[in-house]
Design an enzyme around this catalytic site. Structure first.
Site, PDB file in Angstrom:
ATOM      1  N   HIS A 226       0.815  -1.218   0.000  1.00 38.17           N
ATOM      2  CA  HIS A 226       0.000   0.000   0.000  1.00 38.17           C
ATOM      3  C   HIS A 226       0.853   1.275   0.000  1.00 38.17           C
ATOM      4  O   HIS A 226       0.313   2.380   0.066  1.00 38.17           O
ATOM      5  CB  HIS A 226      -0.927  -0.008   1.233  1.00 38.17           C
ATOM      6  CG  HIS A 226      -2.094   0.917   1.134  1.00 38.17           C
ATOM      7  ND1 HIS A 226      -2.269   1.989   1.976  1.00 38.17           N
ATOM      8  CD2 HIS A 226      -3.141   0.938   0.283  1.00 38.17           C
ATOM      9  CE1 HIS A 226      -3.378   2.623   1.665  1.00 38.17           C
ATOM     10  NE2 HIS A 226      -3.936   2.011   0.635  1.00 38.17           N
ATOM     11  N   LYS A 228       3.199   4.408  -1.238  1.00 33.75           N
ATOM     12  CA  LYS A 228       3.311   5.291  -2.395  1.00 33.75           C
ATOM     13  C   LYS A 228       4.633   6.028  -2.262  1.00 33.75           C
ATOM     14  O   LYS A 228       4.779   6.914  -1.407  1.00 33.75           O
ATOM     15  CB  LYS A 228       2.169   6.299  -2.460  1.00 33.75           C
ATOM     16  CG  LYS A 228       0.802   5.707  -2.792  1.00 33.75           C
ATOM     17  CD  LYS A 228       0.043   5.335  -1.569  1.00 33.75           C
ATOM     18  CE  LYS A 228      -1.345   4.802  -1.931  1.00 33.75           C
ATOM     19  NZ  LYS A 228      -2.011   4.192  -0.762  1.00 33.75           N
ATOM     20  N   ASP A 233      17.040   9.785  -8.383  1.00 32.13           N
ATOM     21  CA  ASP A 233      18.475  10.021  -8.183  1.00 32.13           C
ATOM     22  C   ASP A 233      18.873  10.045  -6.710  1.00 32.13           C
ATOM     23  O   ASP A 233      19.828  10.733  -6.330  1.00 32.13           O
ATOM     24  CB  ASP A 233      18.896  11.337  -8.852  1.00 32.13           C
ATOM     25  CG  ASP A 233      18.774  11.282 -10.372  1.00 32.13           C
ATOM     26  OD1 ASP A 233      18.717  10.159 -10.915  1.00 32.13           O
ATOM     27  OD2 ASP A 233      18.723  12.357 -10.999  1.00 32.13           O
ATOM     28  N   HIS A 406      -9.143  11.530   0.628  1.00 32.64           N
ATOM     29  CA  HIS A 406      -8.282  10.356   0.732  1.00 32.64           C
ATOM     30  C   HIS A 406      -6.972  10.657   1.458  1.00 32.64           C
ATOM     31  O   HIS A 406      -6.163   9.767   1.688  1.00 32.64           O
ATOM     32  CB  HIS A 406      -8.001   9.827  -0.681  1.00 32.64           C
ATOM     33  CG  HIS A 406      -7.436   8.463  -0.732  1.00 32.64           C
ATOM     34  ND1 HIS A 406      -6.182   8.178  -1.246  1.00 32.64           N
ATOM     35  CD2 HIS A 406      -7.941   7.269  -0.326  1.00 32.64           C
ATOM     36  CE1 HIS A 406      -5.957   6.874  -1.160  1.00 32.64           C
ATOM     37  NE2 HIS A 406      -6.995   6.301  -0.613  1.00 32.64           N
ATOM     38  N   LYS A 408      -4.289  11.145   4.246  1.00 32.00           N
ATOM     39  CA  LYS A 408      -4.072  10.567   5.571  1.00 32.00           C
ATOM     40  C   LYS A 408      -3.055  11.452   6.296  1.00 32.00           C
ATOM     41  O   LYS A 408      -1.871  11.470   5.945  1.00 32.00           O
ATOM     42  CB  LYS A 408      -3.522   9.129   5.466  1.00 32.00           C
ATOM     43  CG  LYS A 408      -4.371   8.193   4.563  1.00 32.00           C
ATOM     44  CD  LYS A 408      -3.786   8.072   3.211  1.00 32.00           C
ATOM     45  CE  LYS A 408      -4.288   6.962   2.341  1.00 32.00           C
ATOM     46  NZ  LYS A 408      -5.590   6.475   2.399  1.00 32.00           N
ATOM     47  N   ASP A 413      -0.600  20.018  17.682  1.00 28.90           N
ATOM     48  CA  ASP A 413      -0.138  21.315  18.206  1.00 28.90           C
ATOM     49  C   ASP A 413       0.478  22.206  17.127  1.00 28.90           C
ATOM     50  O   ASP A 413       1.344  23.044  17.428  1.00 28.90           O
ATOM     51  CB  ASP A 413       0.879  21.106  19.335  1.00 28.90           C
ATOM     52  CG  ASP A 413       0.266  20.410  20.540  1.00 28.90           C
ATOM     53  OD1 ASP A 413      -0.971  20.444  20.677  1.00 28.90           O
ATOM     54  OD2 ASP A 413       1.027  19.820  21.330  1.00 28.90           O
TER      55      ASP A 413
END
Length: 488
Positions: A226, A228, A233, A406, A408, A413
């Site tokens: 899952h 991404k 380089d 979508h 997350k 603070d």
């Protein structure tokens, strides 16, 4: 005396079911896991025995598979040695006791994972598909040696095809391009002409966690890659919530609107850490070792309020158990003034939900921003079960109305941020291979805060009194799906 075959089967099946039921019950009672998960499995097994037993045999144990499990253990010392070498560069690694205000969050990850907290990174947020993909393409065009990617979903069409052409052009000028995609999430892509077209032009594409019906009882088929990640380089990196999709072409039939995502662009010495996660996953799938290159080790001027400190949390099967849930709990309990969370799937563990409730009760301003419409029917109902207690404690719950939010993210603070691929549910905490950035940096936190403000402008606040007056049918549905929430 000949006993009819049908009669033998009639006696044999109940014995097999009884034996499996007793064996699974003993396993559940002795297994180290949440009580809620144990009770949910027992309920399923005893209410619908045959379905419940098959479901447990398929999904009840976190089995990575013998080959992958052994390979992971074999590779672990190699990557730990590399992370240890990384820490020899004192200018890049946080060692000062006074630098970080939320040090326990970082220390937990470092001690359990062995991955150091890295200073001196330039971080910026991109929050529209156009800005994200156009900047990725710009960086691809400047690539000189390597482009490494990991995605759950690669979906053809629109802006994604522009990425494909940019990668092919990079390959033609001598850049190595390696893409790791989840077998289930990218199933449609693996059957497409674009997949074959990219292979034809020399781009290496590996299938992660291939699903085989012949091995369903040897390895869980719902363990998913899952993450991404893009690393160019060994210097420029991206991570966040967005798959390689153009929302204008993706899941239009779900009737939830466009998917709303964000990605973080990183320029700095933490990029090699993300590159090492790609290399680790790549070697497990392809049995091909990729080079692990340390960053340059300059002396960096570090400000107290803007240390640009980034801790990478790598979680999933074979990684330290409960690390994501533990990190979230520490972050929530460390909050003094405010907590803001965005997540598309809100079905947390009891401990996380209770930590949020307690934070609100002790005066912390707790805000949840969730999508009003969700592509998961089960999650949509199960998540609502938590609303009563949270709203009663003073937690503010907003429902985002302009698509499926979508992103997350967690902001503590206006100083500590957690962003990445992890949803607020047990699947992300335990089953998926995920990556999260823990960032203590005032300027980056400001960017997250502005992003949250933009989401709030497109959201409607839940009114506690109106929520209390919802229908009896809704309450019953919530309770039914809540019983299965530990298994979602």
């Amino acid at each position: 005396m000949n006993i009819p075959f049908e009669q033998i089967i009639a006696y044999l099946i109940p014995i097999i079911i009884w034996t499996l039921t007793v064996s699974i019950t003993i396993r559940l009672i002795t297994k180290k896991q949440a009580v809620s998960a144990t009770l949910s499995w027992l309920m399923v097994i005893y209410l619908v025995p045959i379905v419940g037993i098959l479901a447990y045999l398929l999904f009840g144990e976190i089995k990575l598979g013998k080959r992958r499990g052994n390979y992971f253990k074999t590779l672990h010392p190699k990557f730990m040695r590399w992370f240890n070498e990384f820490q020899q560069c004192e200018h890049l690694v946080s060692t000062s006791q006074g630098t970080l205000l939320y040090r326990p969050v970082f220390e937990l990850a470092q001690k359990r994972l062995g991955i150091p907290c890295v200073l001196g990174n330039e971080l910026h947020i991109f929050d529209t598909p156009e800005s994200i993909i156009q900047r990725i393409i710009e960086d691809i065009k400047l690539a000189k040696s390597d482009i490494n990617m990991v995605f759950y979903i690669w979906w053809n069409g629109g802006l994604v095809d522009d990425v494909m052409h940019a990668l092919i052009e990079a390959k033609q000028r001598g850049v190595n391009v390696r893409i790791l995609l989840d077998s289930v999430g990218s199933k449609a892509f693996f059957k497409s002409k674009n997949y074959r077209y990219m292979l034809k032009h020399g781009i290496e594409i590996a299938e992660a966690l291939h699903v085989s019906l012949f091995r369903v009882f040897l390895r869980r088929i719902d363990l998913r890659q899952h993450r991404k990640i893009i690393v160019i380089d060994n210097q420029i990196a991206y991570t966040g919530s967005m798959n390689m999709v153009d929302p204008s072409f993706f899941k239009q039939e779900a009737n939830v609107g466009k998917w709303i995502d964000m990605m973080v662009r990183i320029n700095g010495p933490v990029s090699p850490v993300l590159n090492s996660l790609h290399a680790w996953d790549w070697e497990i799938e392809k049995n091909e070792a990729l080079p692990l290159v340390l960053p340059d080790c300059p002396s960096l001027p570090i400000e107290n309020n803007n240390s640009h400190a980034v801790q990478i949390l790598a979680t999933g099967p074979s990684f330290p158990d409960d690390l994501m849930a533990q990190s979230l709990s520490i972050a929530i309990f460390s909050a003094r003034k405010s907590i803001t969370i965005t997540t598309p799937y809100f079905v947390p563990s009891h401990n996380i939900a209770e930590a949020l409730r307690i934070a609100a009760l002790r005066g912390v301003e707790v805000t949840l921003i969730l999508p009003k419409r969700n592509d998961s029917f089960l999650v949509r109902w199960a998540s609502r079960t938590f609303f009563d207690d949270l709203l009663a404690a003073g937690v503010k719950i907003y429902q985002f109305e302009k698509g499926l939010l979508h992103t997350k993210s967690v902001l503590i603070d206006n100083r500590l941020a957690l962003v990445g691929t992890v949803n607020m549910d047990m699947r992300s905490f335990m089953l998926n291979f995920e990556v999260t950035m823990v960032v203590e940096d005032k300027s980056f936190a400001n960017e997250i805060s502005i992003l949250h403000e933009n989401y709030l402008h497109s959201s409607q606040k839940l009114d506690y009194n109106e929520w209390q007056n919802r229908s009896t049918f809704s309450r019953i549905m919530e309770k039914i799906f809540f019983l299965f929430s530990p298994l979602l």
